[in-house]
Design a protein around this motif. Structure first.
Motif, mmCIF file in Angstrom:
data_model
loop_
_atom_site.group_PDB
_atom_site.id
_atom_site.type_symbol
_atom_site.label_atom_id
_atom_site.label_comp_id
_atom_site.label_asym_id
_atom_site.label_seq_id
_atom_site.Cartn_x
_atom_site.Cartn_y
_atom_site.Cartn_z
ATOM 1 N N THR A 101 65.344 52.590 22.483
ATOM 2 C CA THR A 101 64.239 53.100 23.288
ATOM 3 C C THR A 101 63.394 54.131 22.549
ATOM 4 O O THR A 101 62.412 54.611 23.088
ATOM 5 C CB THR A 101 64.780 53.718 24.588
ATOM 6 O OG1 THR A 101 65.721 54.739 24.246
ATOM 7 C CG2 THR A 101 65.433 52.671 25.464
ATOM 8 N N LEU B 71 61.918 50.910 18.172
ATOM 9 C CA LEU B 71 60.797 49.977 18.266
ATOM 10 C C LEU B 71 60.388 49.510 16.867
ATOM 11 O O LEU B 71 60.134 48.319 16.650
ATOM 12 C CB LEU B 71 59.612 50.631 18.976
ATOM 13 C CG LEU B 71 58.346 49.790 19.086
ATOM 14 C CD1 LEU B 71 58.607 48.501 19.853
ATOM 15 C CD2 LEU B 71 57.237 50.599 19.730
ATOM 16 N N GLU C 284 51.776 48.799 11.831
ATOM 17 C CA GLU C 284 52.985 49.613 11.979
ATOM 18 C C GLU C 284 53.168 50.535 10.781
ATOM 19 O O GLU C 284 53.500 51.713 10.922
ATOM 20 C CB GLU C 284 54.226 48.722 12.125
ATOM 21 C CG GLU C 284 55.488 49.545 12.310
ATOM 22 C CD GLU C 284 56.744 48.923 11.748
ATOM 23 O OE1 GLU C 284 57.801 49.549 11.900
ATOM 24 O OE2 GLU C 284 56.674 47.839 11.141
#
Length: 111
Positions: free
Chosen positions: A27, A32, A60
């Motif tokens: 989380t 991620l 990213e």
């Protein structure tokens, strides 16, 4: 293929502590990142959905550089961000160039 495999290894390191390191909570932002790197690395290794995957991976890495490395200094060589910058531009190249000749995308008629 080598870059995709190494990127996949960064993801599995965050998710499963394999091939070493410590796990990140799923989380968290690192969790991620682990999901994105594992899935994206696998897709890039196969050459499947190359352009959209590479664009997401490039974003990213840009985010990682500006949030984790840039606050430690301007130049990547001094702030430890060389790998993030390299991956960012590598994936940006693949988002523009598309898949290679031995990819699933090419076999499906999409490059």
């Amino acid at each position: 293929m080598v870059a995709a495999f190494l990127f996949l290894a960064h993801g599995t390191q965050k998710l499963f502590a394999f091939p070493g390191g410590s796990r990140a909570a799923i989380t968290s932002l690192m969790g991620l990142a682990g999901l994105i790197e594992t899935a994206g690395g696998a897709l890039m290794l196969l050459g499947l959905f190359t352009r959209p995957t590479a664009l997401i991976l490039s974003g990213e890495m840009a985010y990682a550089y500006f949030t984790a490395h840039m606050p430690r200094g301007t130049w990547p060589i001094f702030n430890g961000g060389e790998l993030a910058v390299l991956y960012c531009f590598l994936w940006l190249f693949f988002s523009a160039a598309g898949a290679g000749p031995i990819s699933v995308d090419r076999a499906r008629g999409r490059s």
